[in-house]
Design a protein around this motif. Structure first.
Motif, short mmCIF file in Angstrom:
data_model
loop_
_atom_site.label_atom_id
_atom_site.label_comp_id
_atom_site.label_asym_id
_atom_site.label_seq_id
_atom_site.Cartn_x
_atom_site.Cartn_y
_atom_site.Cartn_z
N TYR A 78 0.83 -1.20 0.00
CA TYR A 78 0.00 0.00 0.00
C TYR A 78 0.87 1.26 0.00
O TYR A 78 0.65 2.19 -0.77
CB TYR A 78 -0.93 -0.02 1.22
N LEU A 79 1.88 1.29 0.85
CA LEU A 79 2.78 2.44 0.92
C LEU A 79 3.47 2.66 -0.43
O LEU A 79 3.57 3.80 -0.91
CB LEU A 79 3.83 2.25 2.01
N GLY A 80 3.95 1.60 -1.04
CA GLY A 80 4.60 1.72 -2.34
C GLY A 80 3.68 2.29 -3.41
O GLY A 80 4.07 3.16 -4.20
N LYS A 81 2.43 1.83 -3.41
CA LYS A 81 1.44 2.33 -4.37
C LYS A 81 1.20 3.83 -4.16
O LYS A 81 1.22 4.62 -5.11
CB LYS A 81 0.14 1.55 -4.20
N VAL A 82 1.01 4.24 -2.91
CA VAL A 82 0.76 5.65 -2.61
C VAL A 82 1.99 6.49 -2.93
O VAL A 82 1.87 7.59 -3.49
CB VAL A 82 0.32 5.83 -1.13
N ALA A 83 3.16 6.00 -2.61
CA ALA A 83 4.40 6.76 -2.89
C ALA A 83 4.58 6.97 -4.39
O ALA A 83 4.95 8.06 -4.83
CB ALA A 83 5.60 6.03 -2.30
N GLN A 85 2.20 7.04 -6.69
CA GLN A 85 1.18 7.98 -7.14
C GLN A 85 1.50 9.41 -6.69
O GLN A 85 1.26 10.36 -7.43
CB GLN A 85 -0.20 7.60 -6.58
N THR A 86 2.03 9.55 -5.51
CA THR A 86 2.25 10.87 -4.92
C THR A 86 3.55 11.51 -5.39
O THR A 86 3.58 12.69 -5.75
CB THR A 86 2.28 10.75 -3.38
N LEU A 87 4.61 10.73 -5.42
CA LEU A 87 5.95 11.28 -5.71
C LEU A 87 6.46 10.93 -7.10
O LEU A 87 7.39 11.56 -7.58
CB LEU A 87 6.95 10.78 -4.66
N GLY A 88 5.89 9.91 -7.71
CA GLY A 88 6.35 9.45 -9.02
C GLY A 88 7.18 8.19 -8.88
O GLY A 88 7.82 7.95 -7.86
N ASN A 89 7.16 7.38 -9.94
CA ASN A 89 7.89 6.11 -9.94
C ASN A 89 9.38 6.29 -9.69
O ASN A 89 10.01 5.47 -9.03
CB ASN A 89 7.68 5.36 -11.26
N ASP A 90 9.94 7.36 -10.23
CA ASP A 90 11.39 7.57 -10.12
C ASP A 90 11.83 7.98 -8.72
O ASP A 90 13.02 7.87 -8.39
CB ASP A 90 11.85 8.61 -11.14
N ARG A 91 10.91 8.41 -7.88
CA ARG A 91 11.28 8.87 -6.53
C ARG A 91 10.98 7.85 -5.45
O ARG A 91 11.32 8.07 -4.29
CB ARG A 91 10.60 10.19 -6.22
N LEU A 154 -1.18 9.00 2.58
CA LEU A 154 -1.41 7.68 3.16
C LEU A 154 -2.74 7.64 3.92
O LEU A 154 -3.52 6.71 3.79
CB LEU A 154 -0.26 7.28 4.09
N VAL A 155 -3.01 8.68 4.71
CA VAL A 155 -4.25 8.74 5.48
C VAL A 155 -5.45 8.91 4.57
O VAL A 155 -6.46 8.19 4.69
CB VAL A 155 -4.19 9.88 6.53
N LEU A 156 -5.39 9.87 3.63
CA LEU A 156 -6.53 10.13 2.75
C LEU A 156 -6.85 8.92 1.88
O LEU A 156 -8.04 8.56 1.72
CB LEU A 156 -6.27 11.36 1.88
N ASN A 157 -5.86 8.28 1.32
CA ASN A 157 -6.10 7.10 0.48
C ASN A 157 -6.63 5.92 1.30
O ASN A 157 -7.44 5.15 0.83
CB ASN A 157 -4.82 6.69 -0.27
#
Length: 163
Positions: A78-83, A85-91, A154-157
């Motif tokens: 879940y964290l990886g998915k949100v990260a 979406q939020t920061l971009g695959n490269d980050r 993370l909280v909103l999602n």
């Protein structure tokens, strides 16, 4: 009491001896009680072997520290998915091998599913940077925004998914 990695000369029968005192440190926590017990026995056995080979006495003391940080696999996904979406695959840089992080957050993870993550504080324009607990370390203010954004998303999602 010798310090970690330090040595001091001993006295024997009023003469200076070649005996030294050593303090060795090893982290053995894995989260598997049977494996940890085996590692503790093996650590003591190895130390006794070193002491015997060097005509030394052994005083073995095991000091329990923090338990290992063990992320819940579903929360890590879940964290990886949100990260991403939020920061971009490269980050988003997943940790691909176990890391022996000693952190009090481990106690939370023993009680509820969760995931420990690192925000990343090394400035992108630096080839190297002092480690986190170094006296030369200078906090990167830009990491605050990244951390806050991640926690908010993370909280909103989590709420949107009804979890």
């Amino acid at each position: 009491q010798p310090q970690r990695g330090s040595r001091r000369r001993g006295q024997r029968d009023g003469r200076r001896s070649r005996r030294s005192s050593w303090c060795l440190s090893e982290q053995v926590g894995s989260g598997d009680d049977d494996l940890d017990q085996c590692r503790r026995r093996e650590a003591k056995r190895r130390c006794q072997g070193i002491a015997d080979a060097n005509d030394c006495d052994l005083r073995f003391e095991l000091i329990e520290g923090y338990p290992p940080v063990i992320n819940d696999p579903a929360m890590a996904e879940y964290l990886g998915k949100v990260a991403r979406q939020t920061l971009g695959n490269d980050r988003f840089i997943p940790v691909t091998r176990p890391s022996m992080i000693g952190e009090d957050f481990a106690y939370y993870l023993q009680a509820v599913p969760g995931c420990f993550f690192l925000v990343g504080v090394e400035p992108p324009d630096k080839a190297s940077y002092p480690p986190l607990h170094s006296d030369r370390y200078d906090f990167t203010d830009g990491a605050l925004g990244v951390g806050m954004r991640m926690f908010l998303e993370l909280v909103l999602n989590f709420q949107r998914q009804g979890q």
